[in-house]
Design a protein around this motif. Structure first.
Motif, short mmCIF file in Angstrom:
data_model
loop_
_atom_site.label_atom_id
_atom_site.label_comp_id
_atom_site.label_asym_id
_atom_site.label_seq_id
_atom_site.Cartn_x
_atom_site.Cartn_y
_atom_site.Cartn_z
N LYS A 5 0.82 -1.20 0.00
CA LYS A 5 0.00 0.00 0.00
C LYS A 5 0.87 1.27 0.00
O LYS A 5 0.57 2.23 -0.69
N PHE A 6 1.93 1.27 0.79
CA PHE A 6 2.73 2.49 0.93
C PHE A 6 4.08 2.41 0.22
O PHE A 6 4.97 3.21 0.46
N ASN A 7 4.19 1.38 -0.64
CA ASN A 7 5.37 1.29 -1.50
C ASN A 7 6.69 1.23 -0.71
O ASN A 7 7.61 1.99 -0.96
N LEU A 8 6.73 0.34 0.27
CA LEU A 8 7.92 0.18 1.10
C LEU A 8 8.72 -1.04 0.64
O LEU A 8 8.19 -1.91 -0.04
N ASP A 9 9.99 -1.08 1.02
CA ASP A 9 10.87 -2.17 0.58
C ASP A 9 10.41 -3.53 1.12
O ASP A 9 9.89 -3.62 2.23
N ILE A 10 10.62 -4.55 0.29
CA ILE A 10 10.34 -5.92 0.71
C ILE A 10 11.61 -6.73 0.50
O ILE A 10 12.09 -6.86 -0.63
N THR A 11 12.18 -7.24 1.58
CA THR A 11 13.42 -8.00 1.48
C THR A 11 13.22 -9.43 1.97
O THR A 11 12.83 -9.64 3.12
N GLN A 12 13.47 -10.38 1.08
CA GLN A 12 13.33 -11.78 1.48
C GLN A 12 14.49 -12.20 2.36
O GLN A 12 15.65 -11.95 2.04
N VAL A 13 14.20 -12.83 3.50
CA VAL A 13 15.27 -13.35 4.35
C VAL A 13 15.09 -14.82 4.72
O VAL A 13 15.97 -15.43 5.29
N ILE A 14 13.91 -15.34 4.41
CA ILE A 14 13.66 -16.77 4.66
C ILE A 14 13.34 -17.41 3.32
O ILE A 14 12.51 -16.91 2.57
N SER A 15 13.99 -18.53 3.05
CA SER A 15 13.70 -19.24 1.81
C SER A 15 13.28 -20.67 2.15
O SER A 15 13.95 -21.32 2.94
N PRO A 16 12.20 -21.12 1.54
CA PRO A 16 11.77 -22.49 1.85
C PRO A 16 12.80 -23.52 1.40
O PRO A 16 12.91 -24.57 2.00
N ASP A 17 13.55 -23.21 0.32
CA ASP A 17 14.44 -24.22 -0.26
C ASP A 17 15.86 -23.71 -0.47
O ASP A 17 16.66 -24.34 -1.15
N GLY A 18 16.19 -22.53 0.05
CA GLY A 18 17.54 -22.01 -0.08
C GLY A 18 17.74 -21.08 -1.28
O GLY A 18 18.73 -20.38 -1.38
N THR A 19 16.75 -21.07 -2.20
CA THR A 19 16.86 -20.17 -3.35
C THR A 19 16.22 -18.83 -3.03
O THR A 19 15.40 -18.71 -2.12
N ILE A 20 16.59 -17.82 -3.82
CA ILE A 20 16.04 -16.48 -3.60
C ILE A 20 15.10 -16.14 -4.74
O ILE A 20 15.43 -16.28 -5.92
N SER A 21 13.87 -15.73 -4.38
CA SER A 21 12.88 -15.39 -5.40
C SER A 21 13.04 -13.93 -5.79
O SER A 21 13.37 -13.09 -4.96
N GLU A 22 12.79 -13.65 -7.07
CA GLU A 22 12.94 -12.28 -7.56
C GLU A 22 11.81 -11.38 -7.09
O GLU A 22 12.03 -10.39 -6.42
N ASN A 23 10.60 -11.79 -7.44
CA ASN A 23 9.46 -10.94 -7.11
C ASN A 23 8.46 -11.68 -6.23
O ASN A 23 7.80 -12.60 -6.68
N LEU A 24 8.40 -11.30 -4.98
CA LEU A 24 7.46 -11.96 -4.08
C LEU A 24 6.05 -11.46 -4.36
O LEU A 24 5.79 -10.26 -4.35
N LYS A 25 5.16 -12.41 -4.64
CA LYS A 25 3.76 -12.04 -4.91
C LYS A 25 2.95 -12.01 -3.61
O LYS A 25 1.88 -11.45 -3.53
N GLU A 26 3.45 -12.75 -2.63
CA GLU A 26 2.78 -12.77 -1.33
C GLU A 26 3.82 -13.13 -0.28
O GLU A 26 4.93 -13.56 -0.60
#
Length: 801
Positions: free
Chosen positions: A349-370
């Motif tokens: 809603k407020f256009n804030l940063d989203i940083t992934q720090v937990i991965s289910p399988d060790g890979t990093i996703s580019e664009n988190l949809k949820e």
RNA sequence: GCGGGUGUGGCGGAAUGGUAGACGCAGCGGACUUAAAAUCCGCUGACGGCAACGUCAUGGGGGUUCGAGUCCCUUCACCCGCACCA
């Protein structure tokens, strides 16, 4: 054959039992305390749905009496509180007048049940002799630091004009009238139930309660494990403390949110955001909790300040939003949008940063949809990369503890209990406010503080109790210094009396204590508690809390008040909960006059499994009524022409005893009744023109008596009984005598029923199979049998190849 | 979304993995009665058959088993409770 005259029989025995109570104390027997949740005597009266729980309790009590227990089965009235007051206001009478009227009607209706209530122990929470002790317990809590005053925003019901406890405002609406709850800033008395949170949770293990109720209390107490983390504030020496259950996600915190009510908001808000912030906070406080919860759309205002992440030193914006609750945790959170749904919504809603720090399988996703809210492997987390969530939680917390910027923490959703109400009809809180000494409790010897008469007990919308207008009463002297002082004008909530009433029944007229230690030791705790599931949290949690407190100060020697809890199912009519104001309530008075108390009692048990809801069917009462007439006729005939016991009769008698008793012990009350019908039909069949023998007749009457006491007592005396049927002992089945000489065996081919045979009970497997083969004859010729399965006494199955 | 529960004839409901529908209501037929009520007797899940009997059937779909309403997996429907608790 005319029907038995239930009217005169029931009238007769009710009078006799009233003069000679059948559950009078009988020393030397083991005790059994069977308690029904006491009713709130409303103006509407009882309907047949209420009867169900009471009949269940009475059947159990009478069964226990017949098993040789001395049974405490009391009844009383929970009569303080808003419904009584509102009823009085509506009818323009004093609440005590209305209560008197309603109690009279309830007592009359309850007596129609003919339960073995010990009316000499009747209690009423509005009786000064009772509420003296409700106040006494409050004084003890005050002395022990568990009752305190606090000015705080509270749940306010604009319709009831009163504050509500959290338990009474669940879902954001008033528990009583459904009106959306608003917030109001008020000084209130609080009880520190939170200091019992752990024990209230832990001791649920000691209880034989429905799983559902245990779960509901567990969820309500809401224990969670996590950490408190301090974030330094940029350009300030202040810190912002947050609570999280996921310290493993700390490096993913890209912003923080503080609740609008948090005291630090002013300090954090920069000049250019001030106007917007003030407006937002004003709106938030005006919004009802319902609106706050219904608005899934996130709102918020940026303070202009930044917090510093204690691991990676990143500076992140601090926002204010009403999705953070002031009363839980620290009232502030770190937000990890990649791994929390709510934070994710806010970040989008407020256009804030989203940083992934937990991965289910060790890979990093580019664009988190949820948000991914599960556990996994840490990424983007400095020295913690590669750790599993569970290990990282410990490592991160240890790291913070070492640096002095965090600590392990446990949180509970349970809040302290808001214990004062701005209404007239309740126990006055026994406190005096002195300018010099502060809040001082009324000396114990001056209790009760009587509820004074007042010209107008209409509630006010200002948050002041109607009692505050009685200056004679309000102005008093301080018990500590003797100087001028004012009485506390708030009253206690409706739950106060019901939180301990079960103790009072043990010794209801004691003027020196809530009950004598001997009486408490003799009767408590309650062995079996029966009531509706609507009290799963409120009353049952409060009563457990009171009991634990009284245990701590040495008044009682047990930790839990109710060992066994049973929630009876509702009775519905046209698919809806029976309710007088809903227009679908059925009055027990009408049914009793048509069919008698015994028939209604029987039907209440016959209607369905006691723990499930059941649909009322007026016509079905005919069935149990016919049954009672059948028994009447059978016994009457047996008295005229007593028969000798045959072997077959004896065998049926013992089977009947066995079946009825085991169904009763499994609390399958509906099949107990069908069992009576089944075995009575059998007895009639084998007795044919002769009657029953004396023993069979007596056992049937005794077993029937907890369910249909009047007709049983009458038949018992007709059959020559000198003392009451309730002085007898429940019969015991002899397994040897239940044995039949023949048994019926079902014969299956490939699992399908093909025939049945009768064989002697002592037949061997080989004999049974041989006979089964002979019986099937040609049917076996066309199939290939690989083997036979024989279940002794039941089945032969020829297995097809 | 999470937690608890329920699903079986026209209806309420029975069935420790072992003859599905006990018991009762309603319905149908008969006896008694001038008649009705009450009472008593019989029938009453669906389909086929004159019948004996057979087939199907416990919300749906799979599975385990000699045998499943019951155990396992999956799915649907309804009821109740909780729910922005970080």
């Amino acid at each position: 054959m005319s029907r038995y005259d239930f009217k005169s029989i029931e009238k007769k025995w009710r009078r006799i039992w009233e003069e000679n109570p059948i559950n009078a104390d009988d020393e030397g027997k083991p005790k059994f305390y069977c308690l029904d949740m006491f009713p709130y005597p409303s103006g509407k009266g009882l309907h047949v749905g209420h009867w169900r729980g009471y009949v269940i309790g009475d059947v159990l009590s009478r069964y226990k009496i017949l098993q040789g227990y001395q049974v405490l089965h009391p009844m009383g009235w929970d009569a303080f509180g808003l419904p009584a007051e509102n009823y009085a206001i509506k009818n323009n009478i004093h609440p005590s007048t209305g209560v008197l009227e309603n109690v009279g009607n309830f007592r009359r209706q309850l007596k129609e049940i003919s339960a073995v209530y010990d009316w000499s122990r009747e209690i009423n929470t509005t009786d000064p002799e009772f509420y003296a002790w409700t106040q006494w317990i409050f004084v003890q809590m005050f002395k022990n630091g568990l009752a305190y005053e606090k000015e705080m925003p509270l749940n306010w019901c604009p319709k009831c004009n009163a504050v509500l406890a959290n338990e009474e405002a669940a879902g954001g609406v008033c528990e009583r009238c459904g009106t959306p709850v608003t917030k109001k800033m008020l000084r209130q008395w609080m009880l520190k139930i939170t200091s019992y949170a752990e024990r209230l949770l832990e001791d649920l293990n000691l209880l034989d309660w429905p799983e559902k109720v245990v779960k509901m209390q567990t969820v309500w107490i809401g224990k969670s494990y996590g950490a408190e983390i301090d974030f330094n504030i940029e350009g300030s020496n202040k810190k912002l403390k947050v609570y999280t259950t996921r310290p493993d996600t700390l490096c993913g915190a890209t912003f923080m949110v503080v609740s609008p009510e948090h005291s630090i908001v002013d300090e954090l808000t920069k000049e250019d955001a001030r106007e917007k912030m003030d407006e937002y906070r004003r709106q938030a406080s005006a919004k009802s909790s319902v609106a706050r919860m219904a608005d899934k759309e996130k709102t918020g205002v940026f303070t202009g300040s930044y917090g510093i992440n204690p691991i990676n030193g990143k500076s992140i914006p601090i926002w204010v939003s009403d999705y953070v609750l002031a009363e839980y945790g620290t009232g502030a959170i770190m937000c990890v949008p990649a791994h929390d749904d709510r934070d994710f919504d806010f970040a989008v809603k407020f256009n804030l940063d989203i940083t992934q720090v937990i991965s289910p399988d060790g890979t990093i996703s580019e664009n988190l949809k949820e948000a991914y809210v599960g556990e996994g492997v840490l990424v983007n987390s400095e020295q913690f990369d590669g750790l599993e969530s569970s290990a990282a939680i410990d490592k991160v917390t240890a790291f913070l503890e070492e640096r002095g910027s965090g600590a392990k923490s446990i949180n509970y959703k349970l809040r302290d209990w808001v214990f004062s109400r701005q209404r007239y009809w309740g126990e006055p809180i026994p406190i005096v406010h002195c300018e010099k000494c502060g809040a001082v409790c009324v000396p114990e010897e001056e209790l009760p503080v009587l509820l004074p008469d007042v010209a107008s007990y209409q509630p006010t919308s200002t948050g002041e109790s109607p009692l505050s207008s009685i200056s004679d009463w309000v102005n008093t002297s301080c018990p500590a210094c003797g100087g001028p002082a004012k009485r506390e004008t708030n009253t206690m909530p409706q739950w106060a009396g019901s939180s301990w009433y079960f103790l009072r029944y043990a010794d209801p007229h004691n003027t020196n204590a809530i009950a004598s230690p001997e009486a408490l030791k003799k009767w408590l705790p309650v062995d079996y508690y029966i009531g509706g599931v609507e009290h799963a949290v409120l009353h049952l949690l409060y009563a457990r809390f009171y009991t634990k407190f009284l245990y701590d100060i040495g008044v009682v020697d047990f930790k839990e008040p109710f060992l066994k809890l049973f929630n009876q199912g509702m009775i519905t009519n046209e698919g809806r909960k029976m309710d007088k104001s809903g227009g679908n309530g059925v009055s027990p008075d009408d049914i009793v006059s048509m069919y008698g108390c015994d028939s209604l009692r029987m039907y209440e048990m016959f209607i369905g499994p006691p723990e499930l809801d059941s649909e009322w069917d007026q016509r079905s009462i005919e069935g149990v009524n016919r049954y009672l007439n059948k028994v009447w006729k059978l016994i009457e005939g047996s008295i005229e022409k007593p028969a000798k016991a045959t072997r077959q009769m004896e065998q049926v008698r013992h089977k009947m005893i066995y079946e009825i008793t085991s169904r009763l012990d499994h609390w399958s009350l509906n099949t107990v009744i069908s069992g009576f019908m089944e075995y009575t039909n059998k007895l009639i069949e084998i007795a044919s023109s002769n009657g029953l023998d004396k023993e069979t007749m007596e056992d049937l009457i005794i077993m029937l008596s907890p369910f249909a006491p009047h007709i049983s007592e009458e038949l018992w005396h007709m059959a020559g009984g000198q003392s009451s049927v309730f002085k007898q002992r429940w019969p015991i089945a002899d397994p040897e005598k239940m044995k039949e000489s023949f048994m019926t065996i079902a014969i299956q081919i490939g699992g399908k029923l093909r025939d049945t045979i009768e064989v002697a009970s002592d037949s061997s497997k080989e004999e049974v199979i041989l006979k089964a083969k002979g019986c099937l004859g040609k049917k076996l010729e066309n199939v290939q049998i690989s083997r036979e399965i024989y279940v002794p006494g039941r089945i032969v199955n020829f297995v097809i190849k």
